[in-house]
Write a protein that holds these residues in place. Structure first.
Motif, PDB file in Angstrom:
ATOM      1  N   TRP A   7     -85.835  71.773  58.751  1.00 21.33           N
ATOM      2  CA  TRP A   7     -84.390  71.753  58.860  1.00 21.33           C
ATOM      3  C   TRP A   7     -83.736  72.921  58.164  1.00 21.33           C
ATOM      4  O   TRP A   7     -82.687  73.366  58.573  1.00 21.33           O
ATOM      5  CB  TRP A   7     -83.811  70.427  58.369  1.00 21.33           C
ATOM      6  CG  TRP A   7     -83.940  70.175  56.899  1.00 21.33           C
ATOM      7  CD1 TRP A   7     -84.968  69.543  56.281  1.00 21.33           C
ATOM      8  CD2 TRP A   7     -83.012  70.528  55.884  1.00 21.33           C
ATOM      9  NE1 TRP A   7     -84.743  69.473  54.937  1.00 21.33           N
ATOM     10  CE2 TRP A   7     -83.555  70.070  54.665  1.00 21.33           C
ATOM     11  CE3 TRP A   7     -81.789  71.182  55.875  1.00 21.33           C
ATOM     12  CZ2 TRP A   7     -82.900  70.242  53.460  1.00 21.33           C
ATOM     13  CZ3 TRP A   7     -81.141  71.352  54.669  1.00 21.33           C
ATOM     14  CH2 TRP A   7     -81.697  70.886  53.479  1.00 21.33           C
ATOM     15  N   TRP A   8     -84.374  73.484  57.158  1.00 18.72           N
ATOM     16  CA  TRP A   8     -83.764  74.612  56.450  1.00 18.72           C
ATOM     17  C   TRP A   8     -83.695  75.869  57.306  1.00 18.72           C
ATOM     18  O   TRP A   8     -82.962  76.783  56.991  1.00 18.72           O
ATOM     19  CB  TRP A   8     -84.556  74.925  55.179  1.00 18.72           C
ATOM     20  CG  TRP A   8     -84.241  74.005  54.051  1.00 18.72           C
ATOM     21  CD1 TRP A   8     -85.110  73.159  53.449  1.00 18.72           C
ATOM     22  CD2 TRP A   8     -82.985  73.815  53.407  1.00 18.72           C
ATOM     23  NE1 TRP A   8     -84.467  72.446  52.476  1.00 18.72           N
ATOM     24  CE2 TRP A   8     -83.173  72.842  52.427  1.00 18.72           C
ATOM     25  CE3 TRP A   8     -81.730  74.369  53.569  1.00 18.72           C
ATOM     26  CZ2 TRP A   8     -82.145  72.419  51.596  1.00 18.72           C
ATOM     27  CZ3 TRP A   8     -80.699  73.945  52.745  1.00 18.72           C
ATOM     28  CH2 TRP A   8     -80.909  72.981  51.779  1.00 18.72           C
ATOM     29  N   SER A  33     -87.903  64.028  53.477  1.00 14.78           N
ATOM     30  CA  SER A  33     -87.327  65.372  53.528  1.00 14.78           C
ATOM     31  C   SER A  33     -88.170  66.318  52.691  1.00 14.78           C
ATOM     32  O   SER A  33     -88.914  65.911  51.831  1.00 14.78           O
ATOM     33  CB  SER A  33     -85.886  65.357  53.005  1.00 14.78           C
ATOM     34  OG  SER A  33     -85.886  64.958  51.652  1.00 14.78           O
ATOM     35  N   THR A  35     -88.006  70.606  51.043  1.00 13.50           N
ATOM     36  CA  THR A  35     -87.081  71.695  50.749  1.00 13.50           C
ATOM     37  C   THR A  35     -87.807  73.017  50.703  1.00 13.50           C
ATOM     38  O   THR A  35     -89.017  73.090  50.710  1.00 13.50           O
ATOM     39  CB  THR A  35     -86.382  71.486  49.389  1.00 13.50           C
ATOM     40  OG1 THR A  35     -87.384  71.503  48.381  1.00 13.50           O
ATOM     41  CG2 THR A  35     -85.611  70.185  49.349  1.00 13.50           C
ATOM     42  N   LEU A  78     -79.230  69.448  49.800  1.00 10.75           N
ATOM     43  CA  LEU A  78     -79.547  68.398  50.753  1.00 10.75           C
ATOM     44  C   LEU A  78     -78.752  67.167  50.355  1.00 10.75           C
ATOM     45  O   LEU A  78     -78.880  66.667  49.238  1.00 10.75           O
ATOM     46  CB  LEU A  78     -81.042  68.084  50.746  1.00 10.75           C
ATOM     47  CG  LEU A  78     -81.478  66.937  51.654  1.00 10.75           C
ATOM     48  CD1 LEU A  78     -81.222  67.293  53.123  1.00 10.75           C
ATOM     49  CD2 LEU A  78     -82.946  66.619  51.436  1.00 10.75           C
ATOM     50  N   THR A  98     -76.626  67.774  55.684  1.00  5.02           N
ATOM     51  CA  THR A  98     -76.390  66.360  55.423  1.00  5.02           C
ATOM     52  C   THR A  98     -77.321  65.538  56.308  1.00  5.02           C
ATOM     53  O   THR A  98     -77.294  65.679  57.531  1.00  5.02           O
ATOM     54  CB  THR A  98     -74.928  65.989  55.718  1.00  5.02           C
ATOM     55  OG1 THR A  98     -74.081  66.819  54.923  1.00  5.02           O
ATOM     56  CG2 THR A  98     -74.663  64.528  55.398  1.00  5.02           C
TER      57      THR A  98
END
Length: 195
Positions: A7-8, A33, A35, A78, A98
């Motif tokens: 997602w990043w 999730s 990061t 996040l 989000t």
């Protein structure tokens, strides 16, 4: 379908300073999730939205630190919240994503469509055909399967729905959108009429 660990790639890749940056991410409740350490120039608007989201009950799962010579670089954030928190309800031009928990595919589509902005979206899945079926249910101007929301090719239509724009540009859509047909004729000799 599960939340992607990629997602990043949408949110901070343009430092979050582009319109089709990462929108809220409806995610099945069982998803995890991850990061990465990417950075962006600080946007006070982003900090304001993060603060308001937290005040409205959102959980900040990753809080990137300010850095750089003048402290004007914002690390990725996040946020775990709902469509009602500021980081989901408003456009955020910064490395902020989000995640909104969804109870299955239909709920994820409902959440994704419950916004006033619909420029670009993305669906990630191992099952590409299922992802395409979900993509057809989204109210966005563009939906990318297994790719980021930031995708603009000169030969394709680019544009949004709802408050994310009217019309399309790019490719033959641009010709139709920005031009009109106009017939001009020149008669070089007097025309003979049957009257």
């Amino acid at each position: 379908m599960r939340c992607t660990t990629r997602w990043w790639t949408g949110s901070p890749s343009g430092s979050g300073h582009c319109a089709p940056a990462t929108p809220p991410i409806p995610t099945h409740r069982s998803a995890r999730s991850s990061t990465t350490r990417r950075w962006s120039r600080l946007s006070t608007g982003s900090l304001d939205r993060i603060s308001r989201a937290e005040s409205d009950g959102a959980e900040i799962r990753v809080r990137g630190e300010r850095s750089g010579p003048a402290g004007r670089v914002l690390g990725p954030h996040l946020v775990l919240g709902t469509n009602g928190v500021a980081t989901a309800a408003e456009e955020v031009f910064g490395p902020v994503a989000t995640v909104i928990r969804a109870d299955g595919e239909d709920d994820a589509v409902r959440i994704a469509n419950d916004t006033e902005y619909e420029l670009s979206s993305a669906v990630f899945s191992r099952d590409v055909e299922r992802a395409v079926r979900v993509a057809t249910r989204l109210d966005a101007g563009m939906t990318h399967v297994n790719d980021t929301t930031i995708n603009d090719e000169p030969n394709t239509a680019f544009g949004g729905e709802k408050n994310s724009g009217i019309g399309r540009f790019g490719g033959e859509w641009a010709i139709e959108e920005f031009t009109t047909d106009h017939w001009i004729s020149v008669q070089h000799t007097p025309r003979q009429y049957a009257i």
